[in-house]
Design a protein around this motif. Sequence first.
Motif, PDB file in Angstrom:
ATOM      1  N   TYR A  43       0.854  -1.187   0.000  1.00  0.00           N
ATOM      2  CA  TYR A  43       0.000   0.000   0.000  1.00  0.00           C
ATOM      3  C   TYR A  43       0.890   1.238   0.000  1.00  0.00           C
ATOM      4  O   TYR A  43       2.090   1.162   0.265  1.00  0.00           O
ATOM      5  CB  TYR A  43      -0.927   0.023   1.229  1.00  0.00           C
ATOM      6  CG  TYR A  43      -0.191   0.120   2.550  1.00  0.00           C
ATOM      7  CD1 TYR A  43       0.178  -1.020   3.240  1.00  0.00           C
ATOM      8  CD2 TYR A  43       0.146   1.370   3.074  1.00  0.00           C
ATOM      9  CE1 TYR A  43       0.870  -0.932   4.443  1.00  0.00           C
ATOM     10  CE2 TYR A  43       0.831   1.467   4.284  1.00  0.00           C
ATOM     11  CZ  TYR A  43       1.186   0.315   4.959  1.00  0.00           C
ATOM     12  OH  TYR A  43       1.874   0.406   6.135  1.00  0.00           O
ATOM     13  N   ASP A  44       0.280   2.371  -0.285  1.00  0.00           N
ATOM     14  CA  ASP A  44       1.010   3.632  -0.168  1.00  0.00           C
ATOM     15  C   ASP A  44       0.084   4.708   0.394  1.00  0.00           C
ATOM     16  O   ASP A  44       0.131   5.025   1.570  1.00  0.00           O
ATOM     17  CB  ASP A  44       1.588   4.058  -1.531  1.00  0.00           C
ATOM     18  CG  ASP A  44       2.391   5.345  -1.415  1.00  0.00           C
ATOM     19  OD1 ASP A  44       2.822   5.667  -0.292  1.00  0.00           O
ATOM     20  OD2 ASP A  44       2.583   6.053  -2.421  1.00  0.00           O
ATOM     21  N   CYS A  45      -0.827   5.239  -0.454  1.00  0.00           N
ATOM     22  CA  CYS A  45      -1.591   6.433  -0.043  1.00  0.00           C
ATOM     23  C   CYS A  45      -2.620   6.143   1.045  1.00  0.00           C
ATOM     24  O   CYS A  45      -2.927   7.005   1.854  1.00  0.00           O
ATOM     25  CB  CYS A  45      -2.295   7.044  -1.250  1.00  0.00           C
ATOM     26  SG  CYS A  45      -3.675   6.047  -1.871  1.00  0.00           S
ATOM     27  N   ARG A  46      -3.181   4.975   1.023  1.00  0.00           N
ATOM     28  CA  ARG A  46      -4.275   4.581   1.919  1.00  0.00           C
ATOM     29  C   ARG A  46      -5.485   5.515   1.816  1.00  0.00           C
ATOM     30  O   ARG A  46      -6.233   5.699   2.740  1.00  0.00           O
ATOM     31  CB  ARG A  46      -3.795   4.502   3.373  1.00  0.00           C
ATOM     32  CG  ARG A  46      -2.848   3.337   3.551  1.00  0.00           C
ATOM     33  CD  ARG A  46      -2.614   3.000   4.985  1.00  0.00           C
ATOM     34  NE  ARG A  46      -1.859   4.019   5.662  1.00  0.00           N
ATOM     35  CZ  ARG A  46      -1.631   4.047   6.959  1.00  0.00           C
ATOM     36  NH1 ARG A  46      -2.118   3.110   7.722  1.00  0.00           N
ATOM     37  NH2 ARG A  46      -0.923   4.984   7.489  1.00  0.00           N
ATOM     38  N   LYS A  47      -5.652   6.146   0.653  1.00  0.00           N
ATOM     39  CA  LYS A  47      -6.802   7.025   0.414  1.00  0.00           C
ATOM     40  C   LYS A  47      -7.576   6.605  -0.834  1.00  0.00           C
ATOM     41  O   LYS A  47      -8.417   7.345  -1.312  1.00  0.00           O
ATOM     42  CB  LYS A  47      -6.325   8.469   0.196  1.00  0.00           C
ATOM     43  CG  LYS A  47      -5.668   9.110   1.381  1.00  0.00           C
ATOM     44  CD  LYS A  47      -5.207  10.497   0.971  1.00  0.00           C
ATOM     45  CE  LYS A  47      -4.297  11.109   2.030  1.00  0.00           C
ATOM     46  NZ  LYS A  47      -3.664  12.345   1.527  1.00  0.00           N
ATOM     47  N   GLY A  48      -7.200   5.459  -1.418  1.00  0.00           N
ATOM     48  CA  GLY A  48      -7.897   5.027  -2.620  1.00  0.00           C
ATOM     49  C   GLY A  48      -7.464   5.776  -3.860  1.00  0.00           C
ATOM     50  O   GLY A  48      -8.216   5.860  -4.831  1.00  0.00           O
ATOM     51  N   GLU A  49      -6.266   6.320  -3.861  1.00  0.00           N
ATOM     52  CA  GLU A  49      -5.835   7.141  -4.991  1.00  0.00           C
ATOM     53  C   GLU A  49      -4.739   6.498  -5.845  1.00  0.00           C
ATOM     54  O   GLU A  49      -4.714   6.662  -7.043  1.00  0.00           O
ATOM     55  CB  GLU A  49      -5.337   8.501  -4.480  1.00  0.00           C
ATOM     56  CG  GLU A  49      -6.436   9.342  -3.874  1.00  0.00           C
ATOM     57  CD  GLU A  49      -5.948  10.593  -3.187  1.00  0.00           C
ATOM     58  OE1 GLU A  49      -6.794  11.320  -2.640  1.00  0.00           O
ATOM     59  OE2 GLU A  49      -4.725  10.851  -3.164  1.00  0.00           O
ATOM     60  N   CYS A  50      -3.802   5.780  -5.223  1.00  0.00           N
ATOM     61  CA  CYS A  50      -2.603   5.355  -5.964  1.00  0.00           C
ATOM     62  C   CYS A  50      -2.754   3.985  -6.621  1.00  0.00           C
ATOM     63  O   CYS A  50      -2.063   3.685  -7.592  1.00  0.00           O
ATOM     64  CB  CYS A  50      -1.394   5.342  -5.031  1.00  0.00           C
ATOM     65  SG  CYS A  50      -1.437   3.997  -3.811  1.00  0.00           S
ATOM     66  N   GLY A  51      -3.615   3.139  -6.106  1.00  0.00           N
ATOM     67  CA  GLY A  51      -3.834   1.823  -6.697  1.00  0.00           C
ATOM     68  C   GLY A  51      -2.835   0.756  -6.277  1.00  0.00           C
ATOM     69  O   GLY A  51      -2.931  -0.391  -6.705  1.00  0.00           O
ATOM     70  N   LEU A  52      -1.884   1.116  -5.437  1.00  0.00           N
ATOM     71  CA  LEU A  52      -0.848   0.141  -5.068  1.00  0.00           C
ATOM     72  C   LEU A  52      -1.432  -1.040  -4.289  1.00  0.00           C
ATOM     73  O   LEU A  52      -0.884  -2.143  -4.310  1.00  0.00           O
ATOM     74  CB  LEU A  52       0.241   0.838  -4.241  1.00  0.00           C
ATOM     75  CG  LEU A  52       1.562   0.091  -4.160  1.00  0.00           C
ATOM     76  CD1 LEU A  52       2.168  -0.076  -5.547  1.00  0.00           C
ATOM     77  CD2 LEU A  52       2.545   0.828  -3.257  1.00  0.00           C
ATOM     78  N   CYS A  53      -2.523  -0.833  -3.624  1.00  0.00           N
ATOM     79  CA  CYS A  53      -3.093  -1.893  -2.790  1.00  0.00           C
ATOM     80  C   CYS A  53      -4.127  -2.733  -3.540  1.00  0.00           C
ATOM     81  O   CYS A  53      -4.807  -3.551  -2.934  1.00  0.00           O
ATOM     82  CB  CYS A  53      -3.744  -1.280  -1.542  1.00  0.00           C
ATOM     83  SG  CYS A  53      -5.199  -0.317  -1.956  1.00  0.00           S
ATOM     84  N   GLU A  54      -4.256  -2.520  -4.841  1.00  0.00           N
ATOM     85  CA  GLU A  54      -5.273  -3.247  -5.629  1.00  0.00           C
ATOM     86  C   GLU A  54      -5.003  -4.760  -5.573  1.00  0.00           C
ATOM     87  O   GLU A  54      -3.879  -5.202  -5.793  1.00  0.00           O
ATOM     88  CB  GLU A  54      -5.229  -2.752  -7.076  1.00  0.00           C
ATOM     89  CG  GLU A  54      -6.236  -3.416  -7.981  1.00  0.00           C
ATOM     90  CD  GLU A  54      -6.083  -2.950  -9.421  1.00  0.00           C
ATOM     91  OE1 GLU A  54      -5.155  -2.163  -9.704  1.00  0.00           O
ATOM     92  OE2 GLU A  54      -6.881  -3.398 -10.253  1.00  0.00           O
ATOM     93  N   ILE A  63      -7.865  -2.343  -1.359  1.00  0.00           N
ATOM     94  CA  ILE A  63      -8.191  -2.810  -0.008  1.00  0.00           C
ATOM     95  C   ILE A  63      -7.987  -1.744   1.069  1.00  0.00           C
ATOM     96  O   ILE A  63      -8.372  -1.949   2.206  1.00  0.00           O
ATOM     97  CB  ILE A  63      -7.382  -4.078   0.359  1.00  0.00           C
ATOM     98  CG1 ILE A  63      -5.873  -3.790   0.293  1.00  0.00           C
ATOM     99  CG2 ILE A  63      -7.765  -5.232  -0.547  1.00  0.00           C
ATOM    100  CD1 ILE A  63      -5.032  -4.934   0.840  1.00  0.00           C
ATOM    101  N   CYS A  64      -7.394  -0.597   0.727  1.00  0.00           N
ATOM    102  CA  CYS A  64      -7.213   0.433   1.751  1.00  0.00           C
ATOM    103  C   CYS A  64      -8.527   1.121   2.097  1.00  0.00           C
ATOM    104  O   CYS A  64      -8.714   1.573   3.221  1.00  0.00           O
ATOM    105  CB  CYS A  64      -6.167   1.459   1.330  1.00  0.00           C
ATOM    106  SG  CYS A  64      -6.617   2.421  -0.121  1.00  0.00           S
ATOM    107  N   VAL A  65      -9.427   1.231   1.119  1.00  0.00           N
ATOM    108  CA  VAL A  65     -10.675   1.960   1.389  1.00  0.00           C
ATOM    109  C   VAL A  65     -11.934   1.156   1.069  1.00  0.00           C
ATOM    110  O   VAL A  65     -12.990   1.400   1.663  1.00  0.00           O
ATOM    111  CB  VAL A  65     -10.719   3.305   0.606  1.00  0.00           C
ATOM    112  CG1 VAL A  65      -9.721   4.288   1.167  1.00  0.00           C
ATOM    113  CG2 VAL A  65     -10.492   3.085  -0.884  1.00  0.00           C
TER     114      VAL A  65
HETATM  115  S1  FES Z   1      -2.951   2.405  -0.891  1.00  0.00           S
HETATM  116 FE1  FES Z   1      -3.273   3.812  -2.499  1.00  0.00          FE
HETATM  117  S2  FES Z   1      -5.151   3.124  -3.336  1.00  0.00           S
HETATM  118 FE2  FES Z   1      -4.884   1.880  -1.605  1.00  0.00          FE
END
Ligand code: FES
Length: 329
Positions: free
Chosen positions: A268-279, A309-311
């Motif tokens: 994960y990275d942003c944990r705001k649903g913006e970067c997509g790293l946690c897809e 999965i972050c949001v």
């Molecule tokens: S951590 Fe960036 S979208 Fe989930």
Amino acid sequence: MSSDPRPVFAPARVVSTSPATDRIQRITLQRPPSRKAAPGTHVDVRVRTPKGEDVRSYSVVESNADGSLLTVSVMRAQASRGGSVFMHGLVEGDELACTQPLQNFELRPGAHRYVLLAGGVGITAVIEMGRVLHRLGQDYRFVYVGRSRAQMAYLDELAALHGDRLEVHADDEGSALDVEALVGGLPEQGRTEVYMCGPIRLMDAVRRSWLAHGRPVADLRYETFGSSGWFEPEAFEVEIPELGLRTVVEPDSSLLESLAAAGADMMYDCRKGECGLCEVRIGALQGRVDHRDVFLSDDEKSADATLCICVSRVAGPADGGTGRLTLTL
Ligand code: FES
């Protein structure tokens, strides 16, 4: 959207707190000078929650000239993961850490007219835009939607400044916003930009109407944090067969947090649903995915093949029962 330099956390002190409504607390923080917070900026704040330290983003509703005094307004979430509870517990003199104002919702000059659209606590993202448009003598409308006037923060201040440019739609007065009339009624001539922040249902309805009317995508701008999901958060089960892992995601926990607590090492990275790293890929699903990110496209969300999965979460099937999600690594 543009972005400021990397966030720099610095010690901050609470200089005042006061209620803006019975669920929204206005909090002024003092931190080292940076610059006046531009319209649409937010700060990231380190909050302490029962699960440890975390970061939350709050729009800046007001600042002084050098950005050393920053006011945010925080709504106490019904299913809080701890951030809003922490913020509501702050009193004058408390110390924490927050960033300089960060920009990802910039007010662009040069449009012929503007519409500011706020739903509920989303008012915090556009209130400073309203002050600036008023000061610059721009052509604008300020549309403010809420459940009741008592729950709508800053209403008196907005009415005093914006006069009949302000349109208030309160559910309990039977004056719900007609999104189709709003978008369909915008002039064809000249550029009209809409800036909005509010519940996901409101923003999605505006976005769909906007596209249906063939208006330029770039002229509809929005801030997403503070937007709720499509469903109220509820507990659901998640499993990752490759890891032999199964756990329950409680309403006050994110999928990412629950998987981490169960021992999964997720990206994960942003944990705001913006970067997509946690897809992550969905292997099986019982229920409905509540996609709360802004990373996946509409088509990707409809396919329910992956989720952030972050949001994002799962709601149970419409005909009842608990939601179940199987993830594939
Ligand atoms: S951590 Fe960036 S979208 Fe989930």
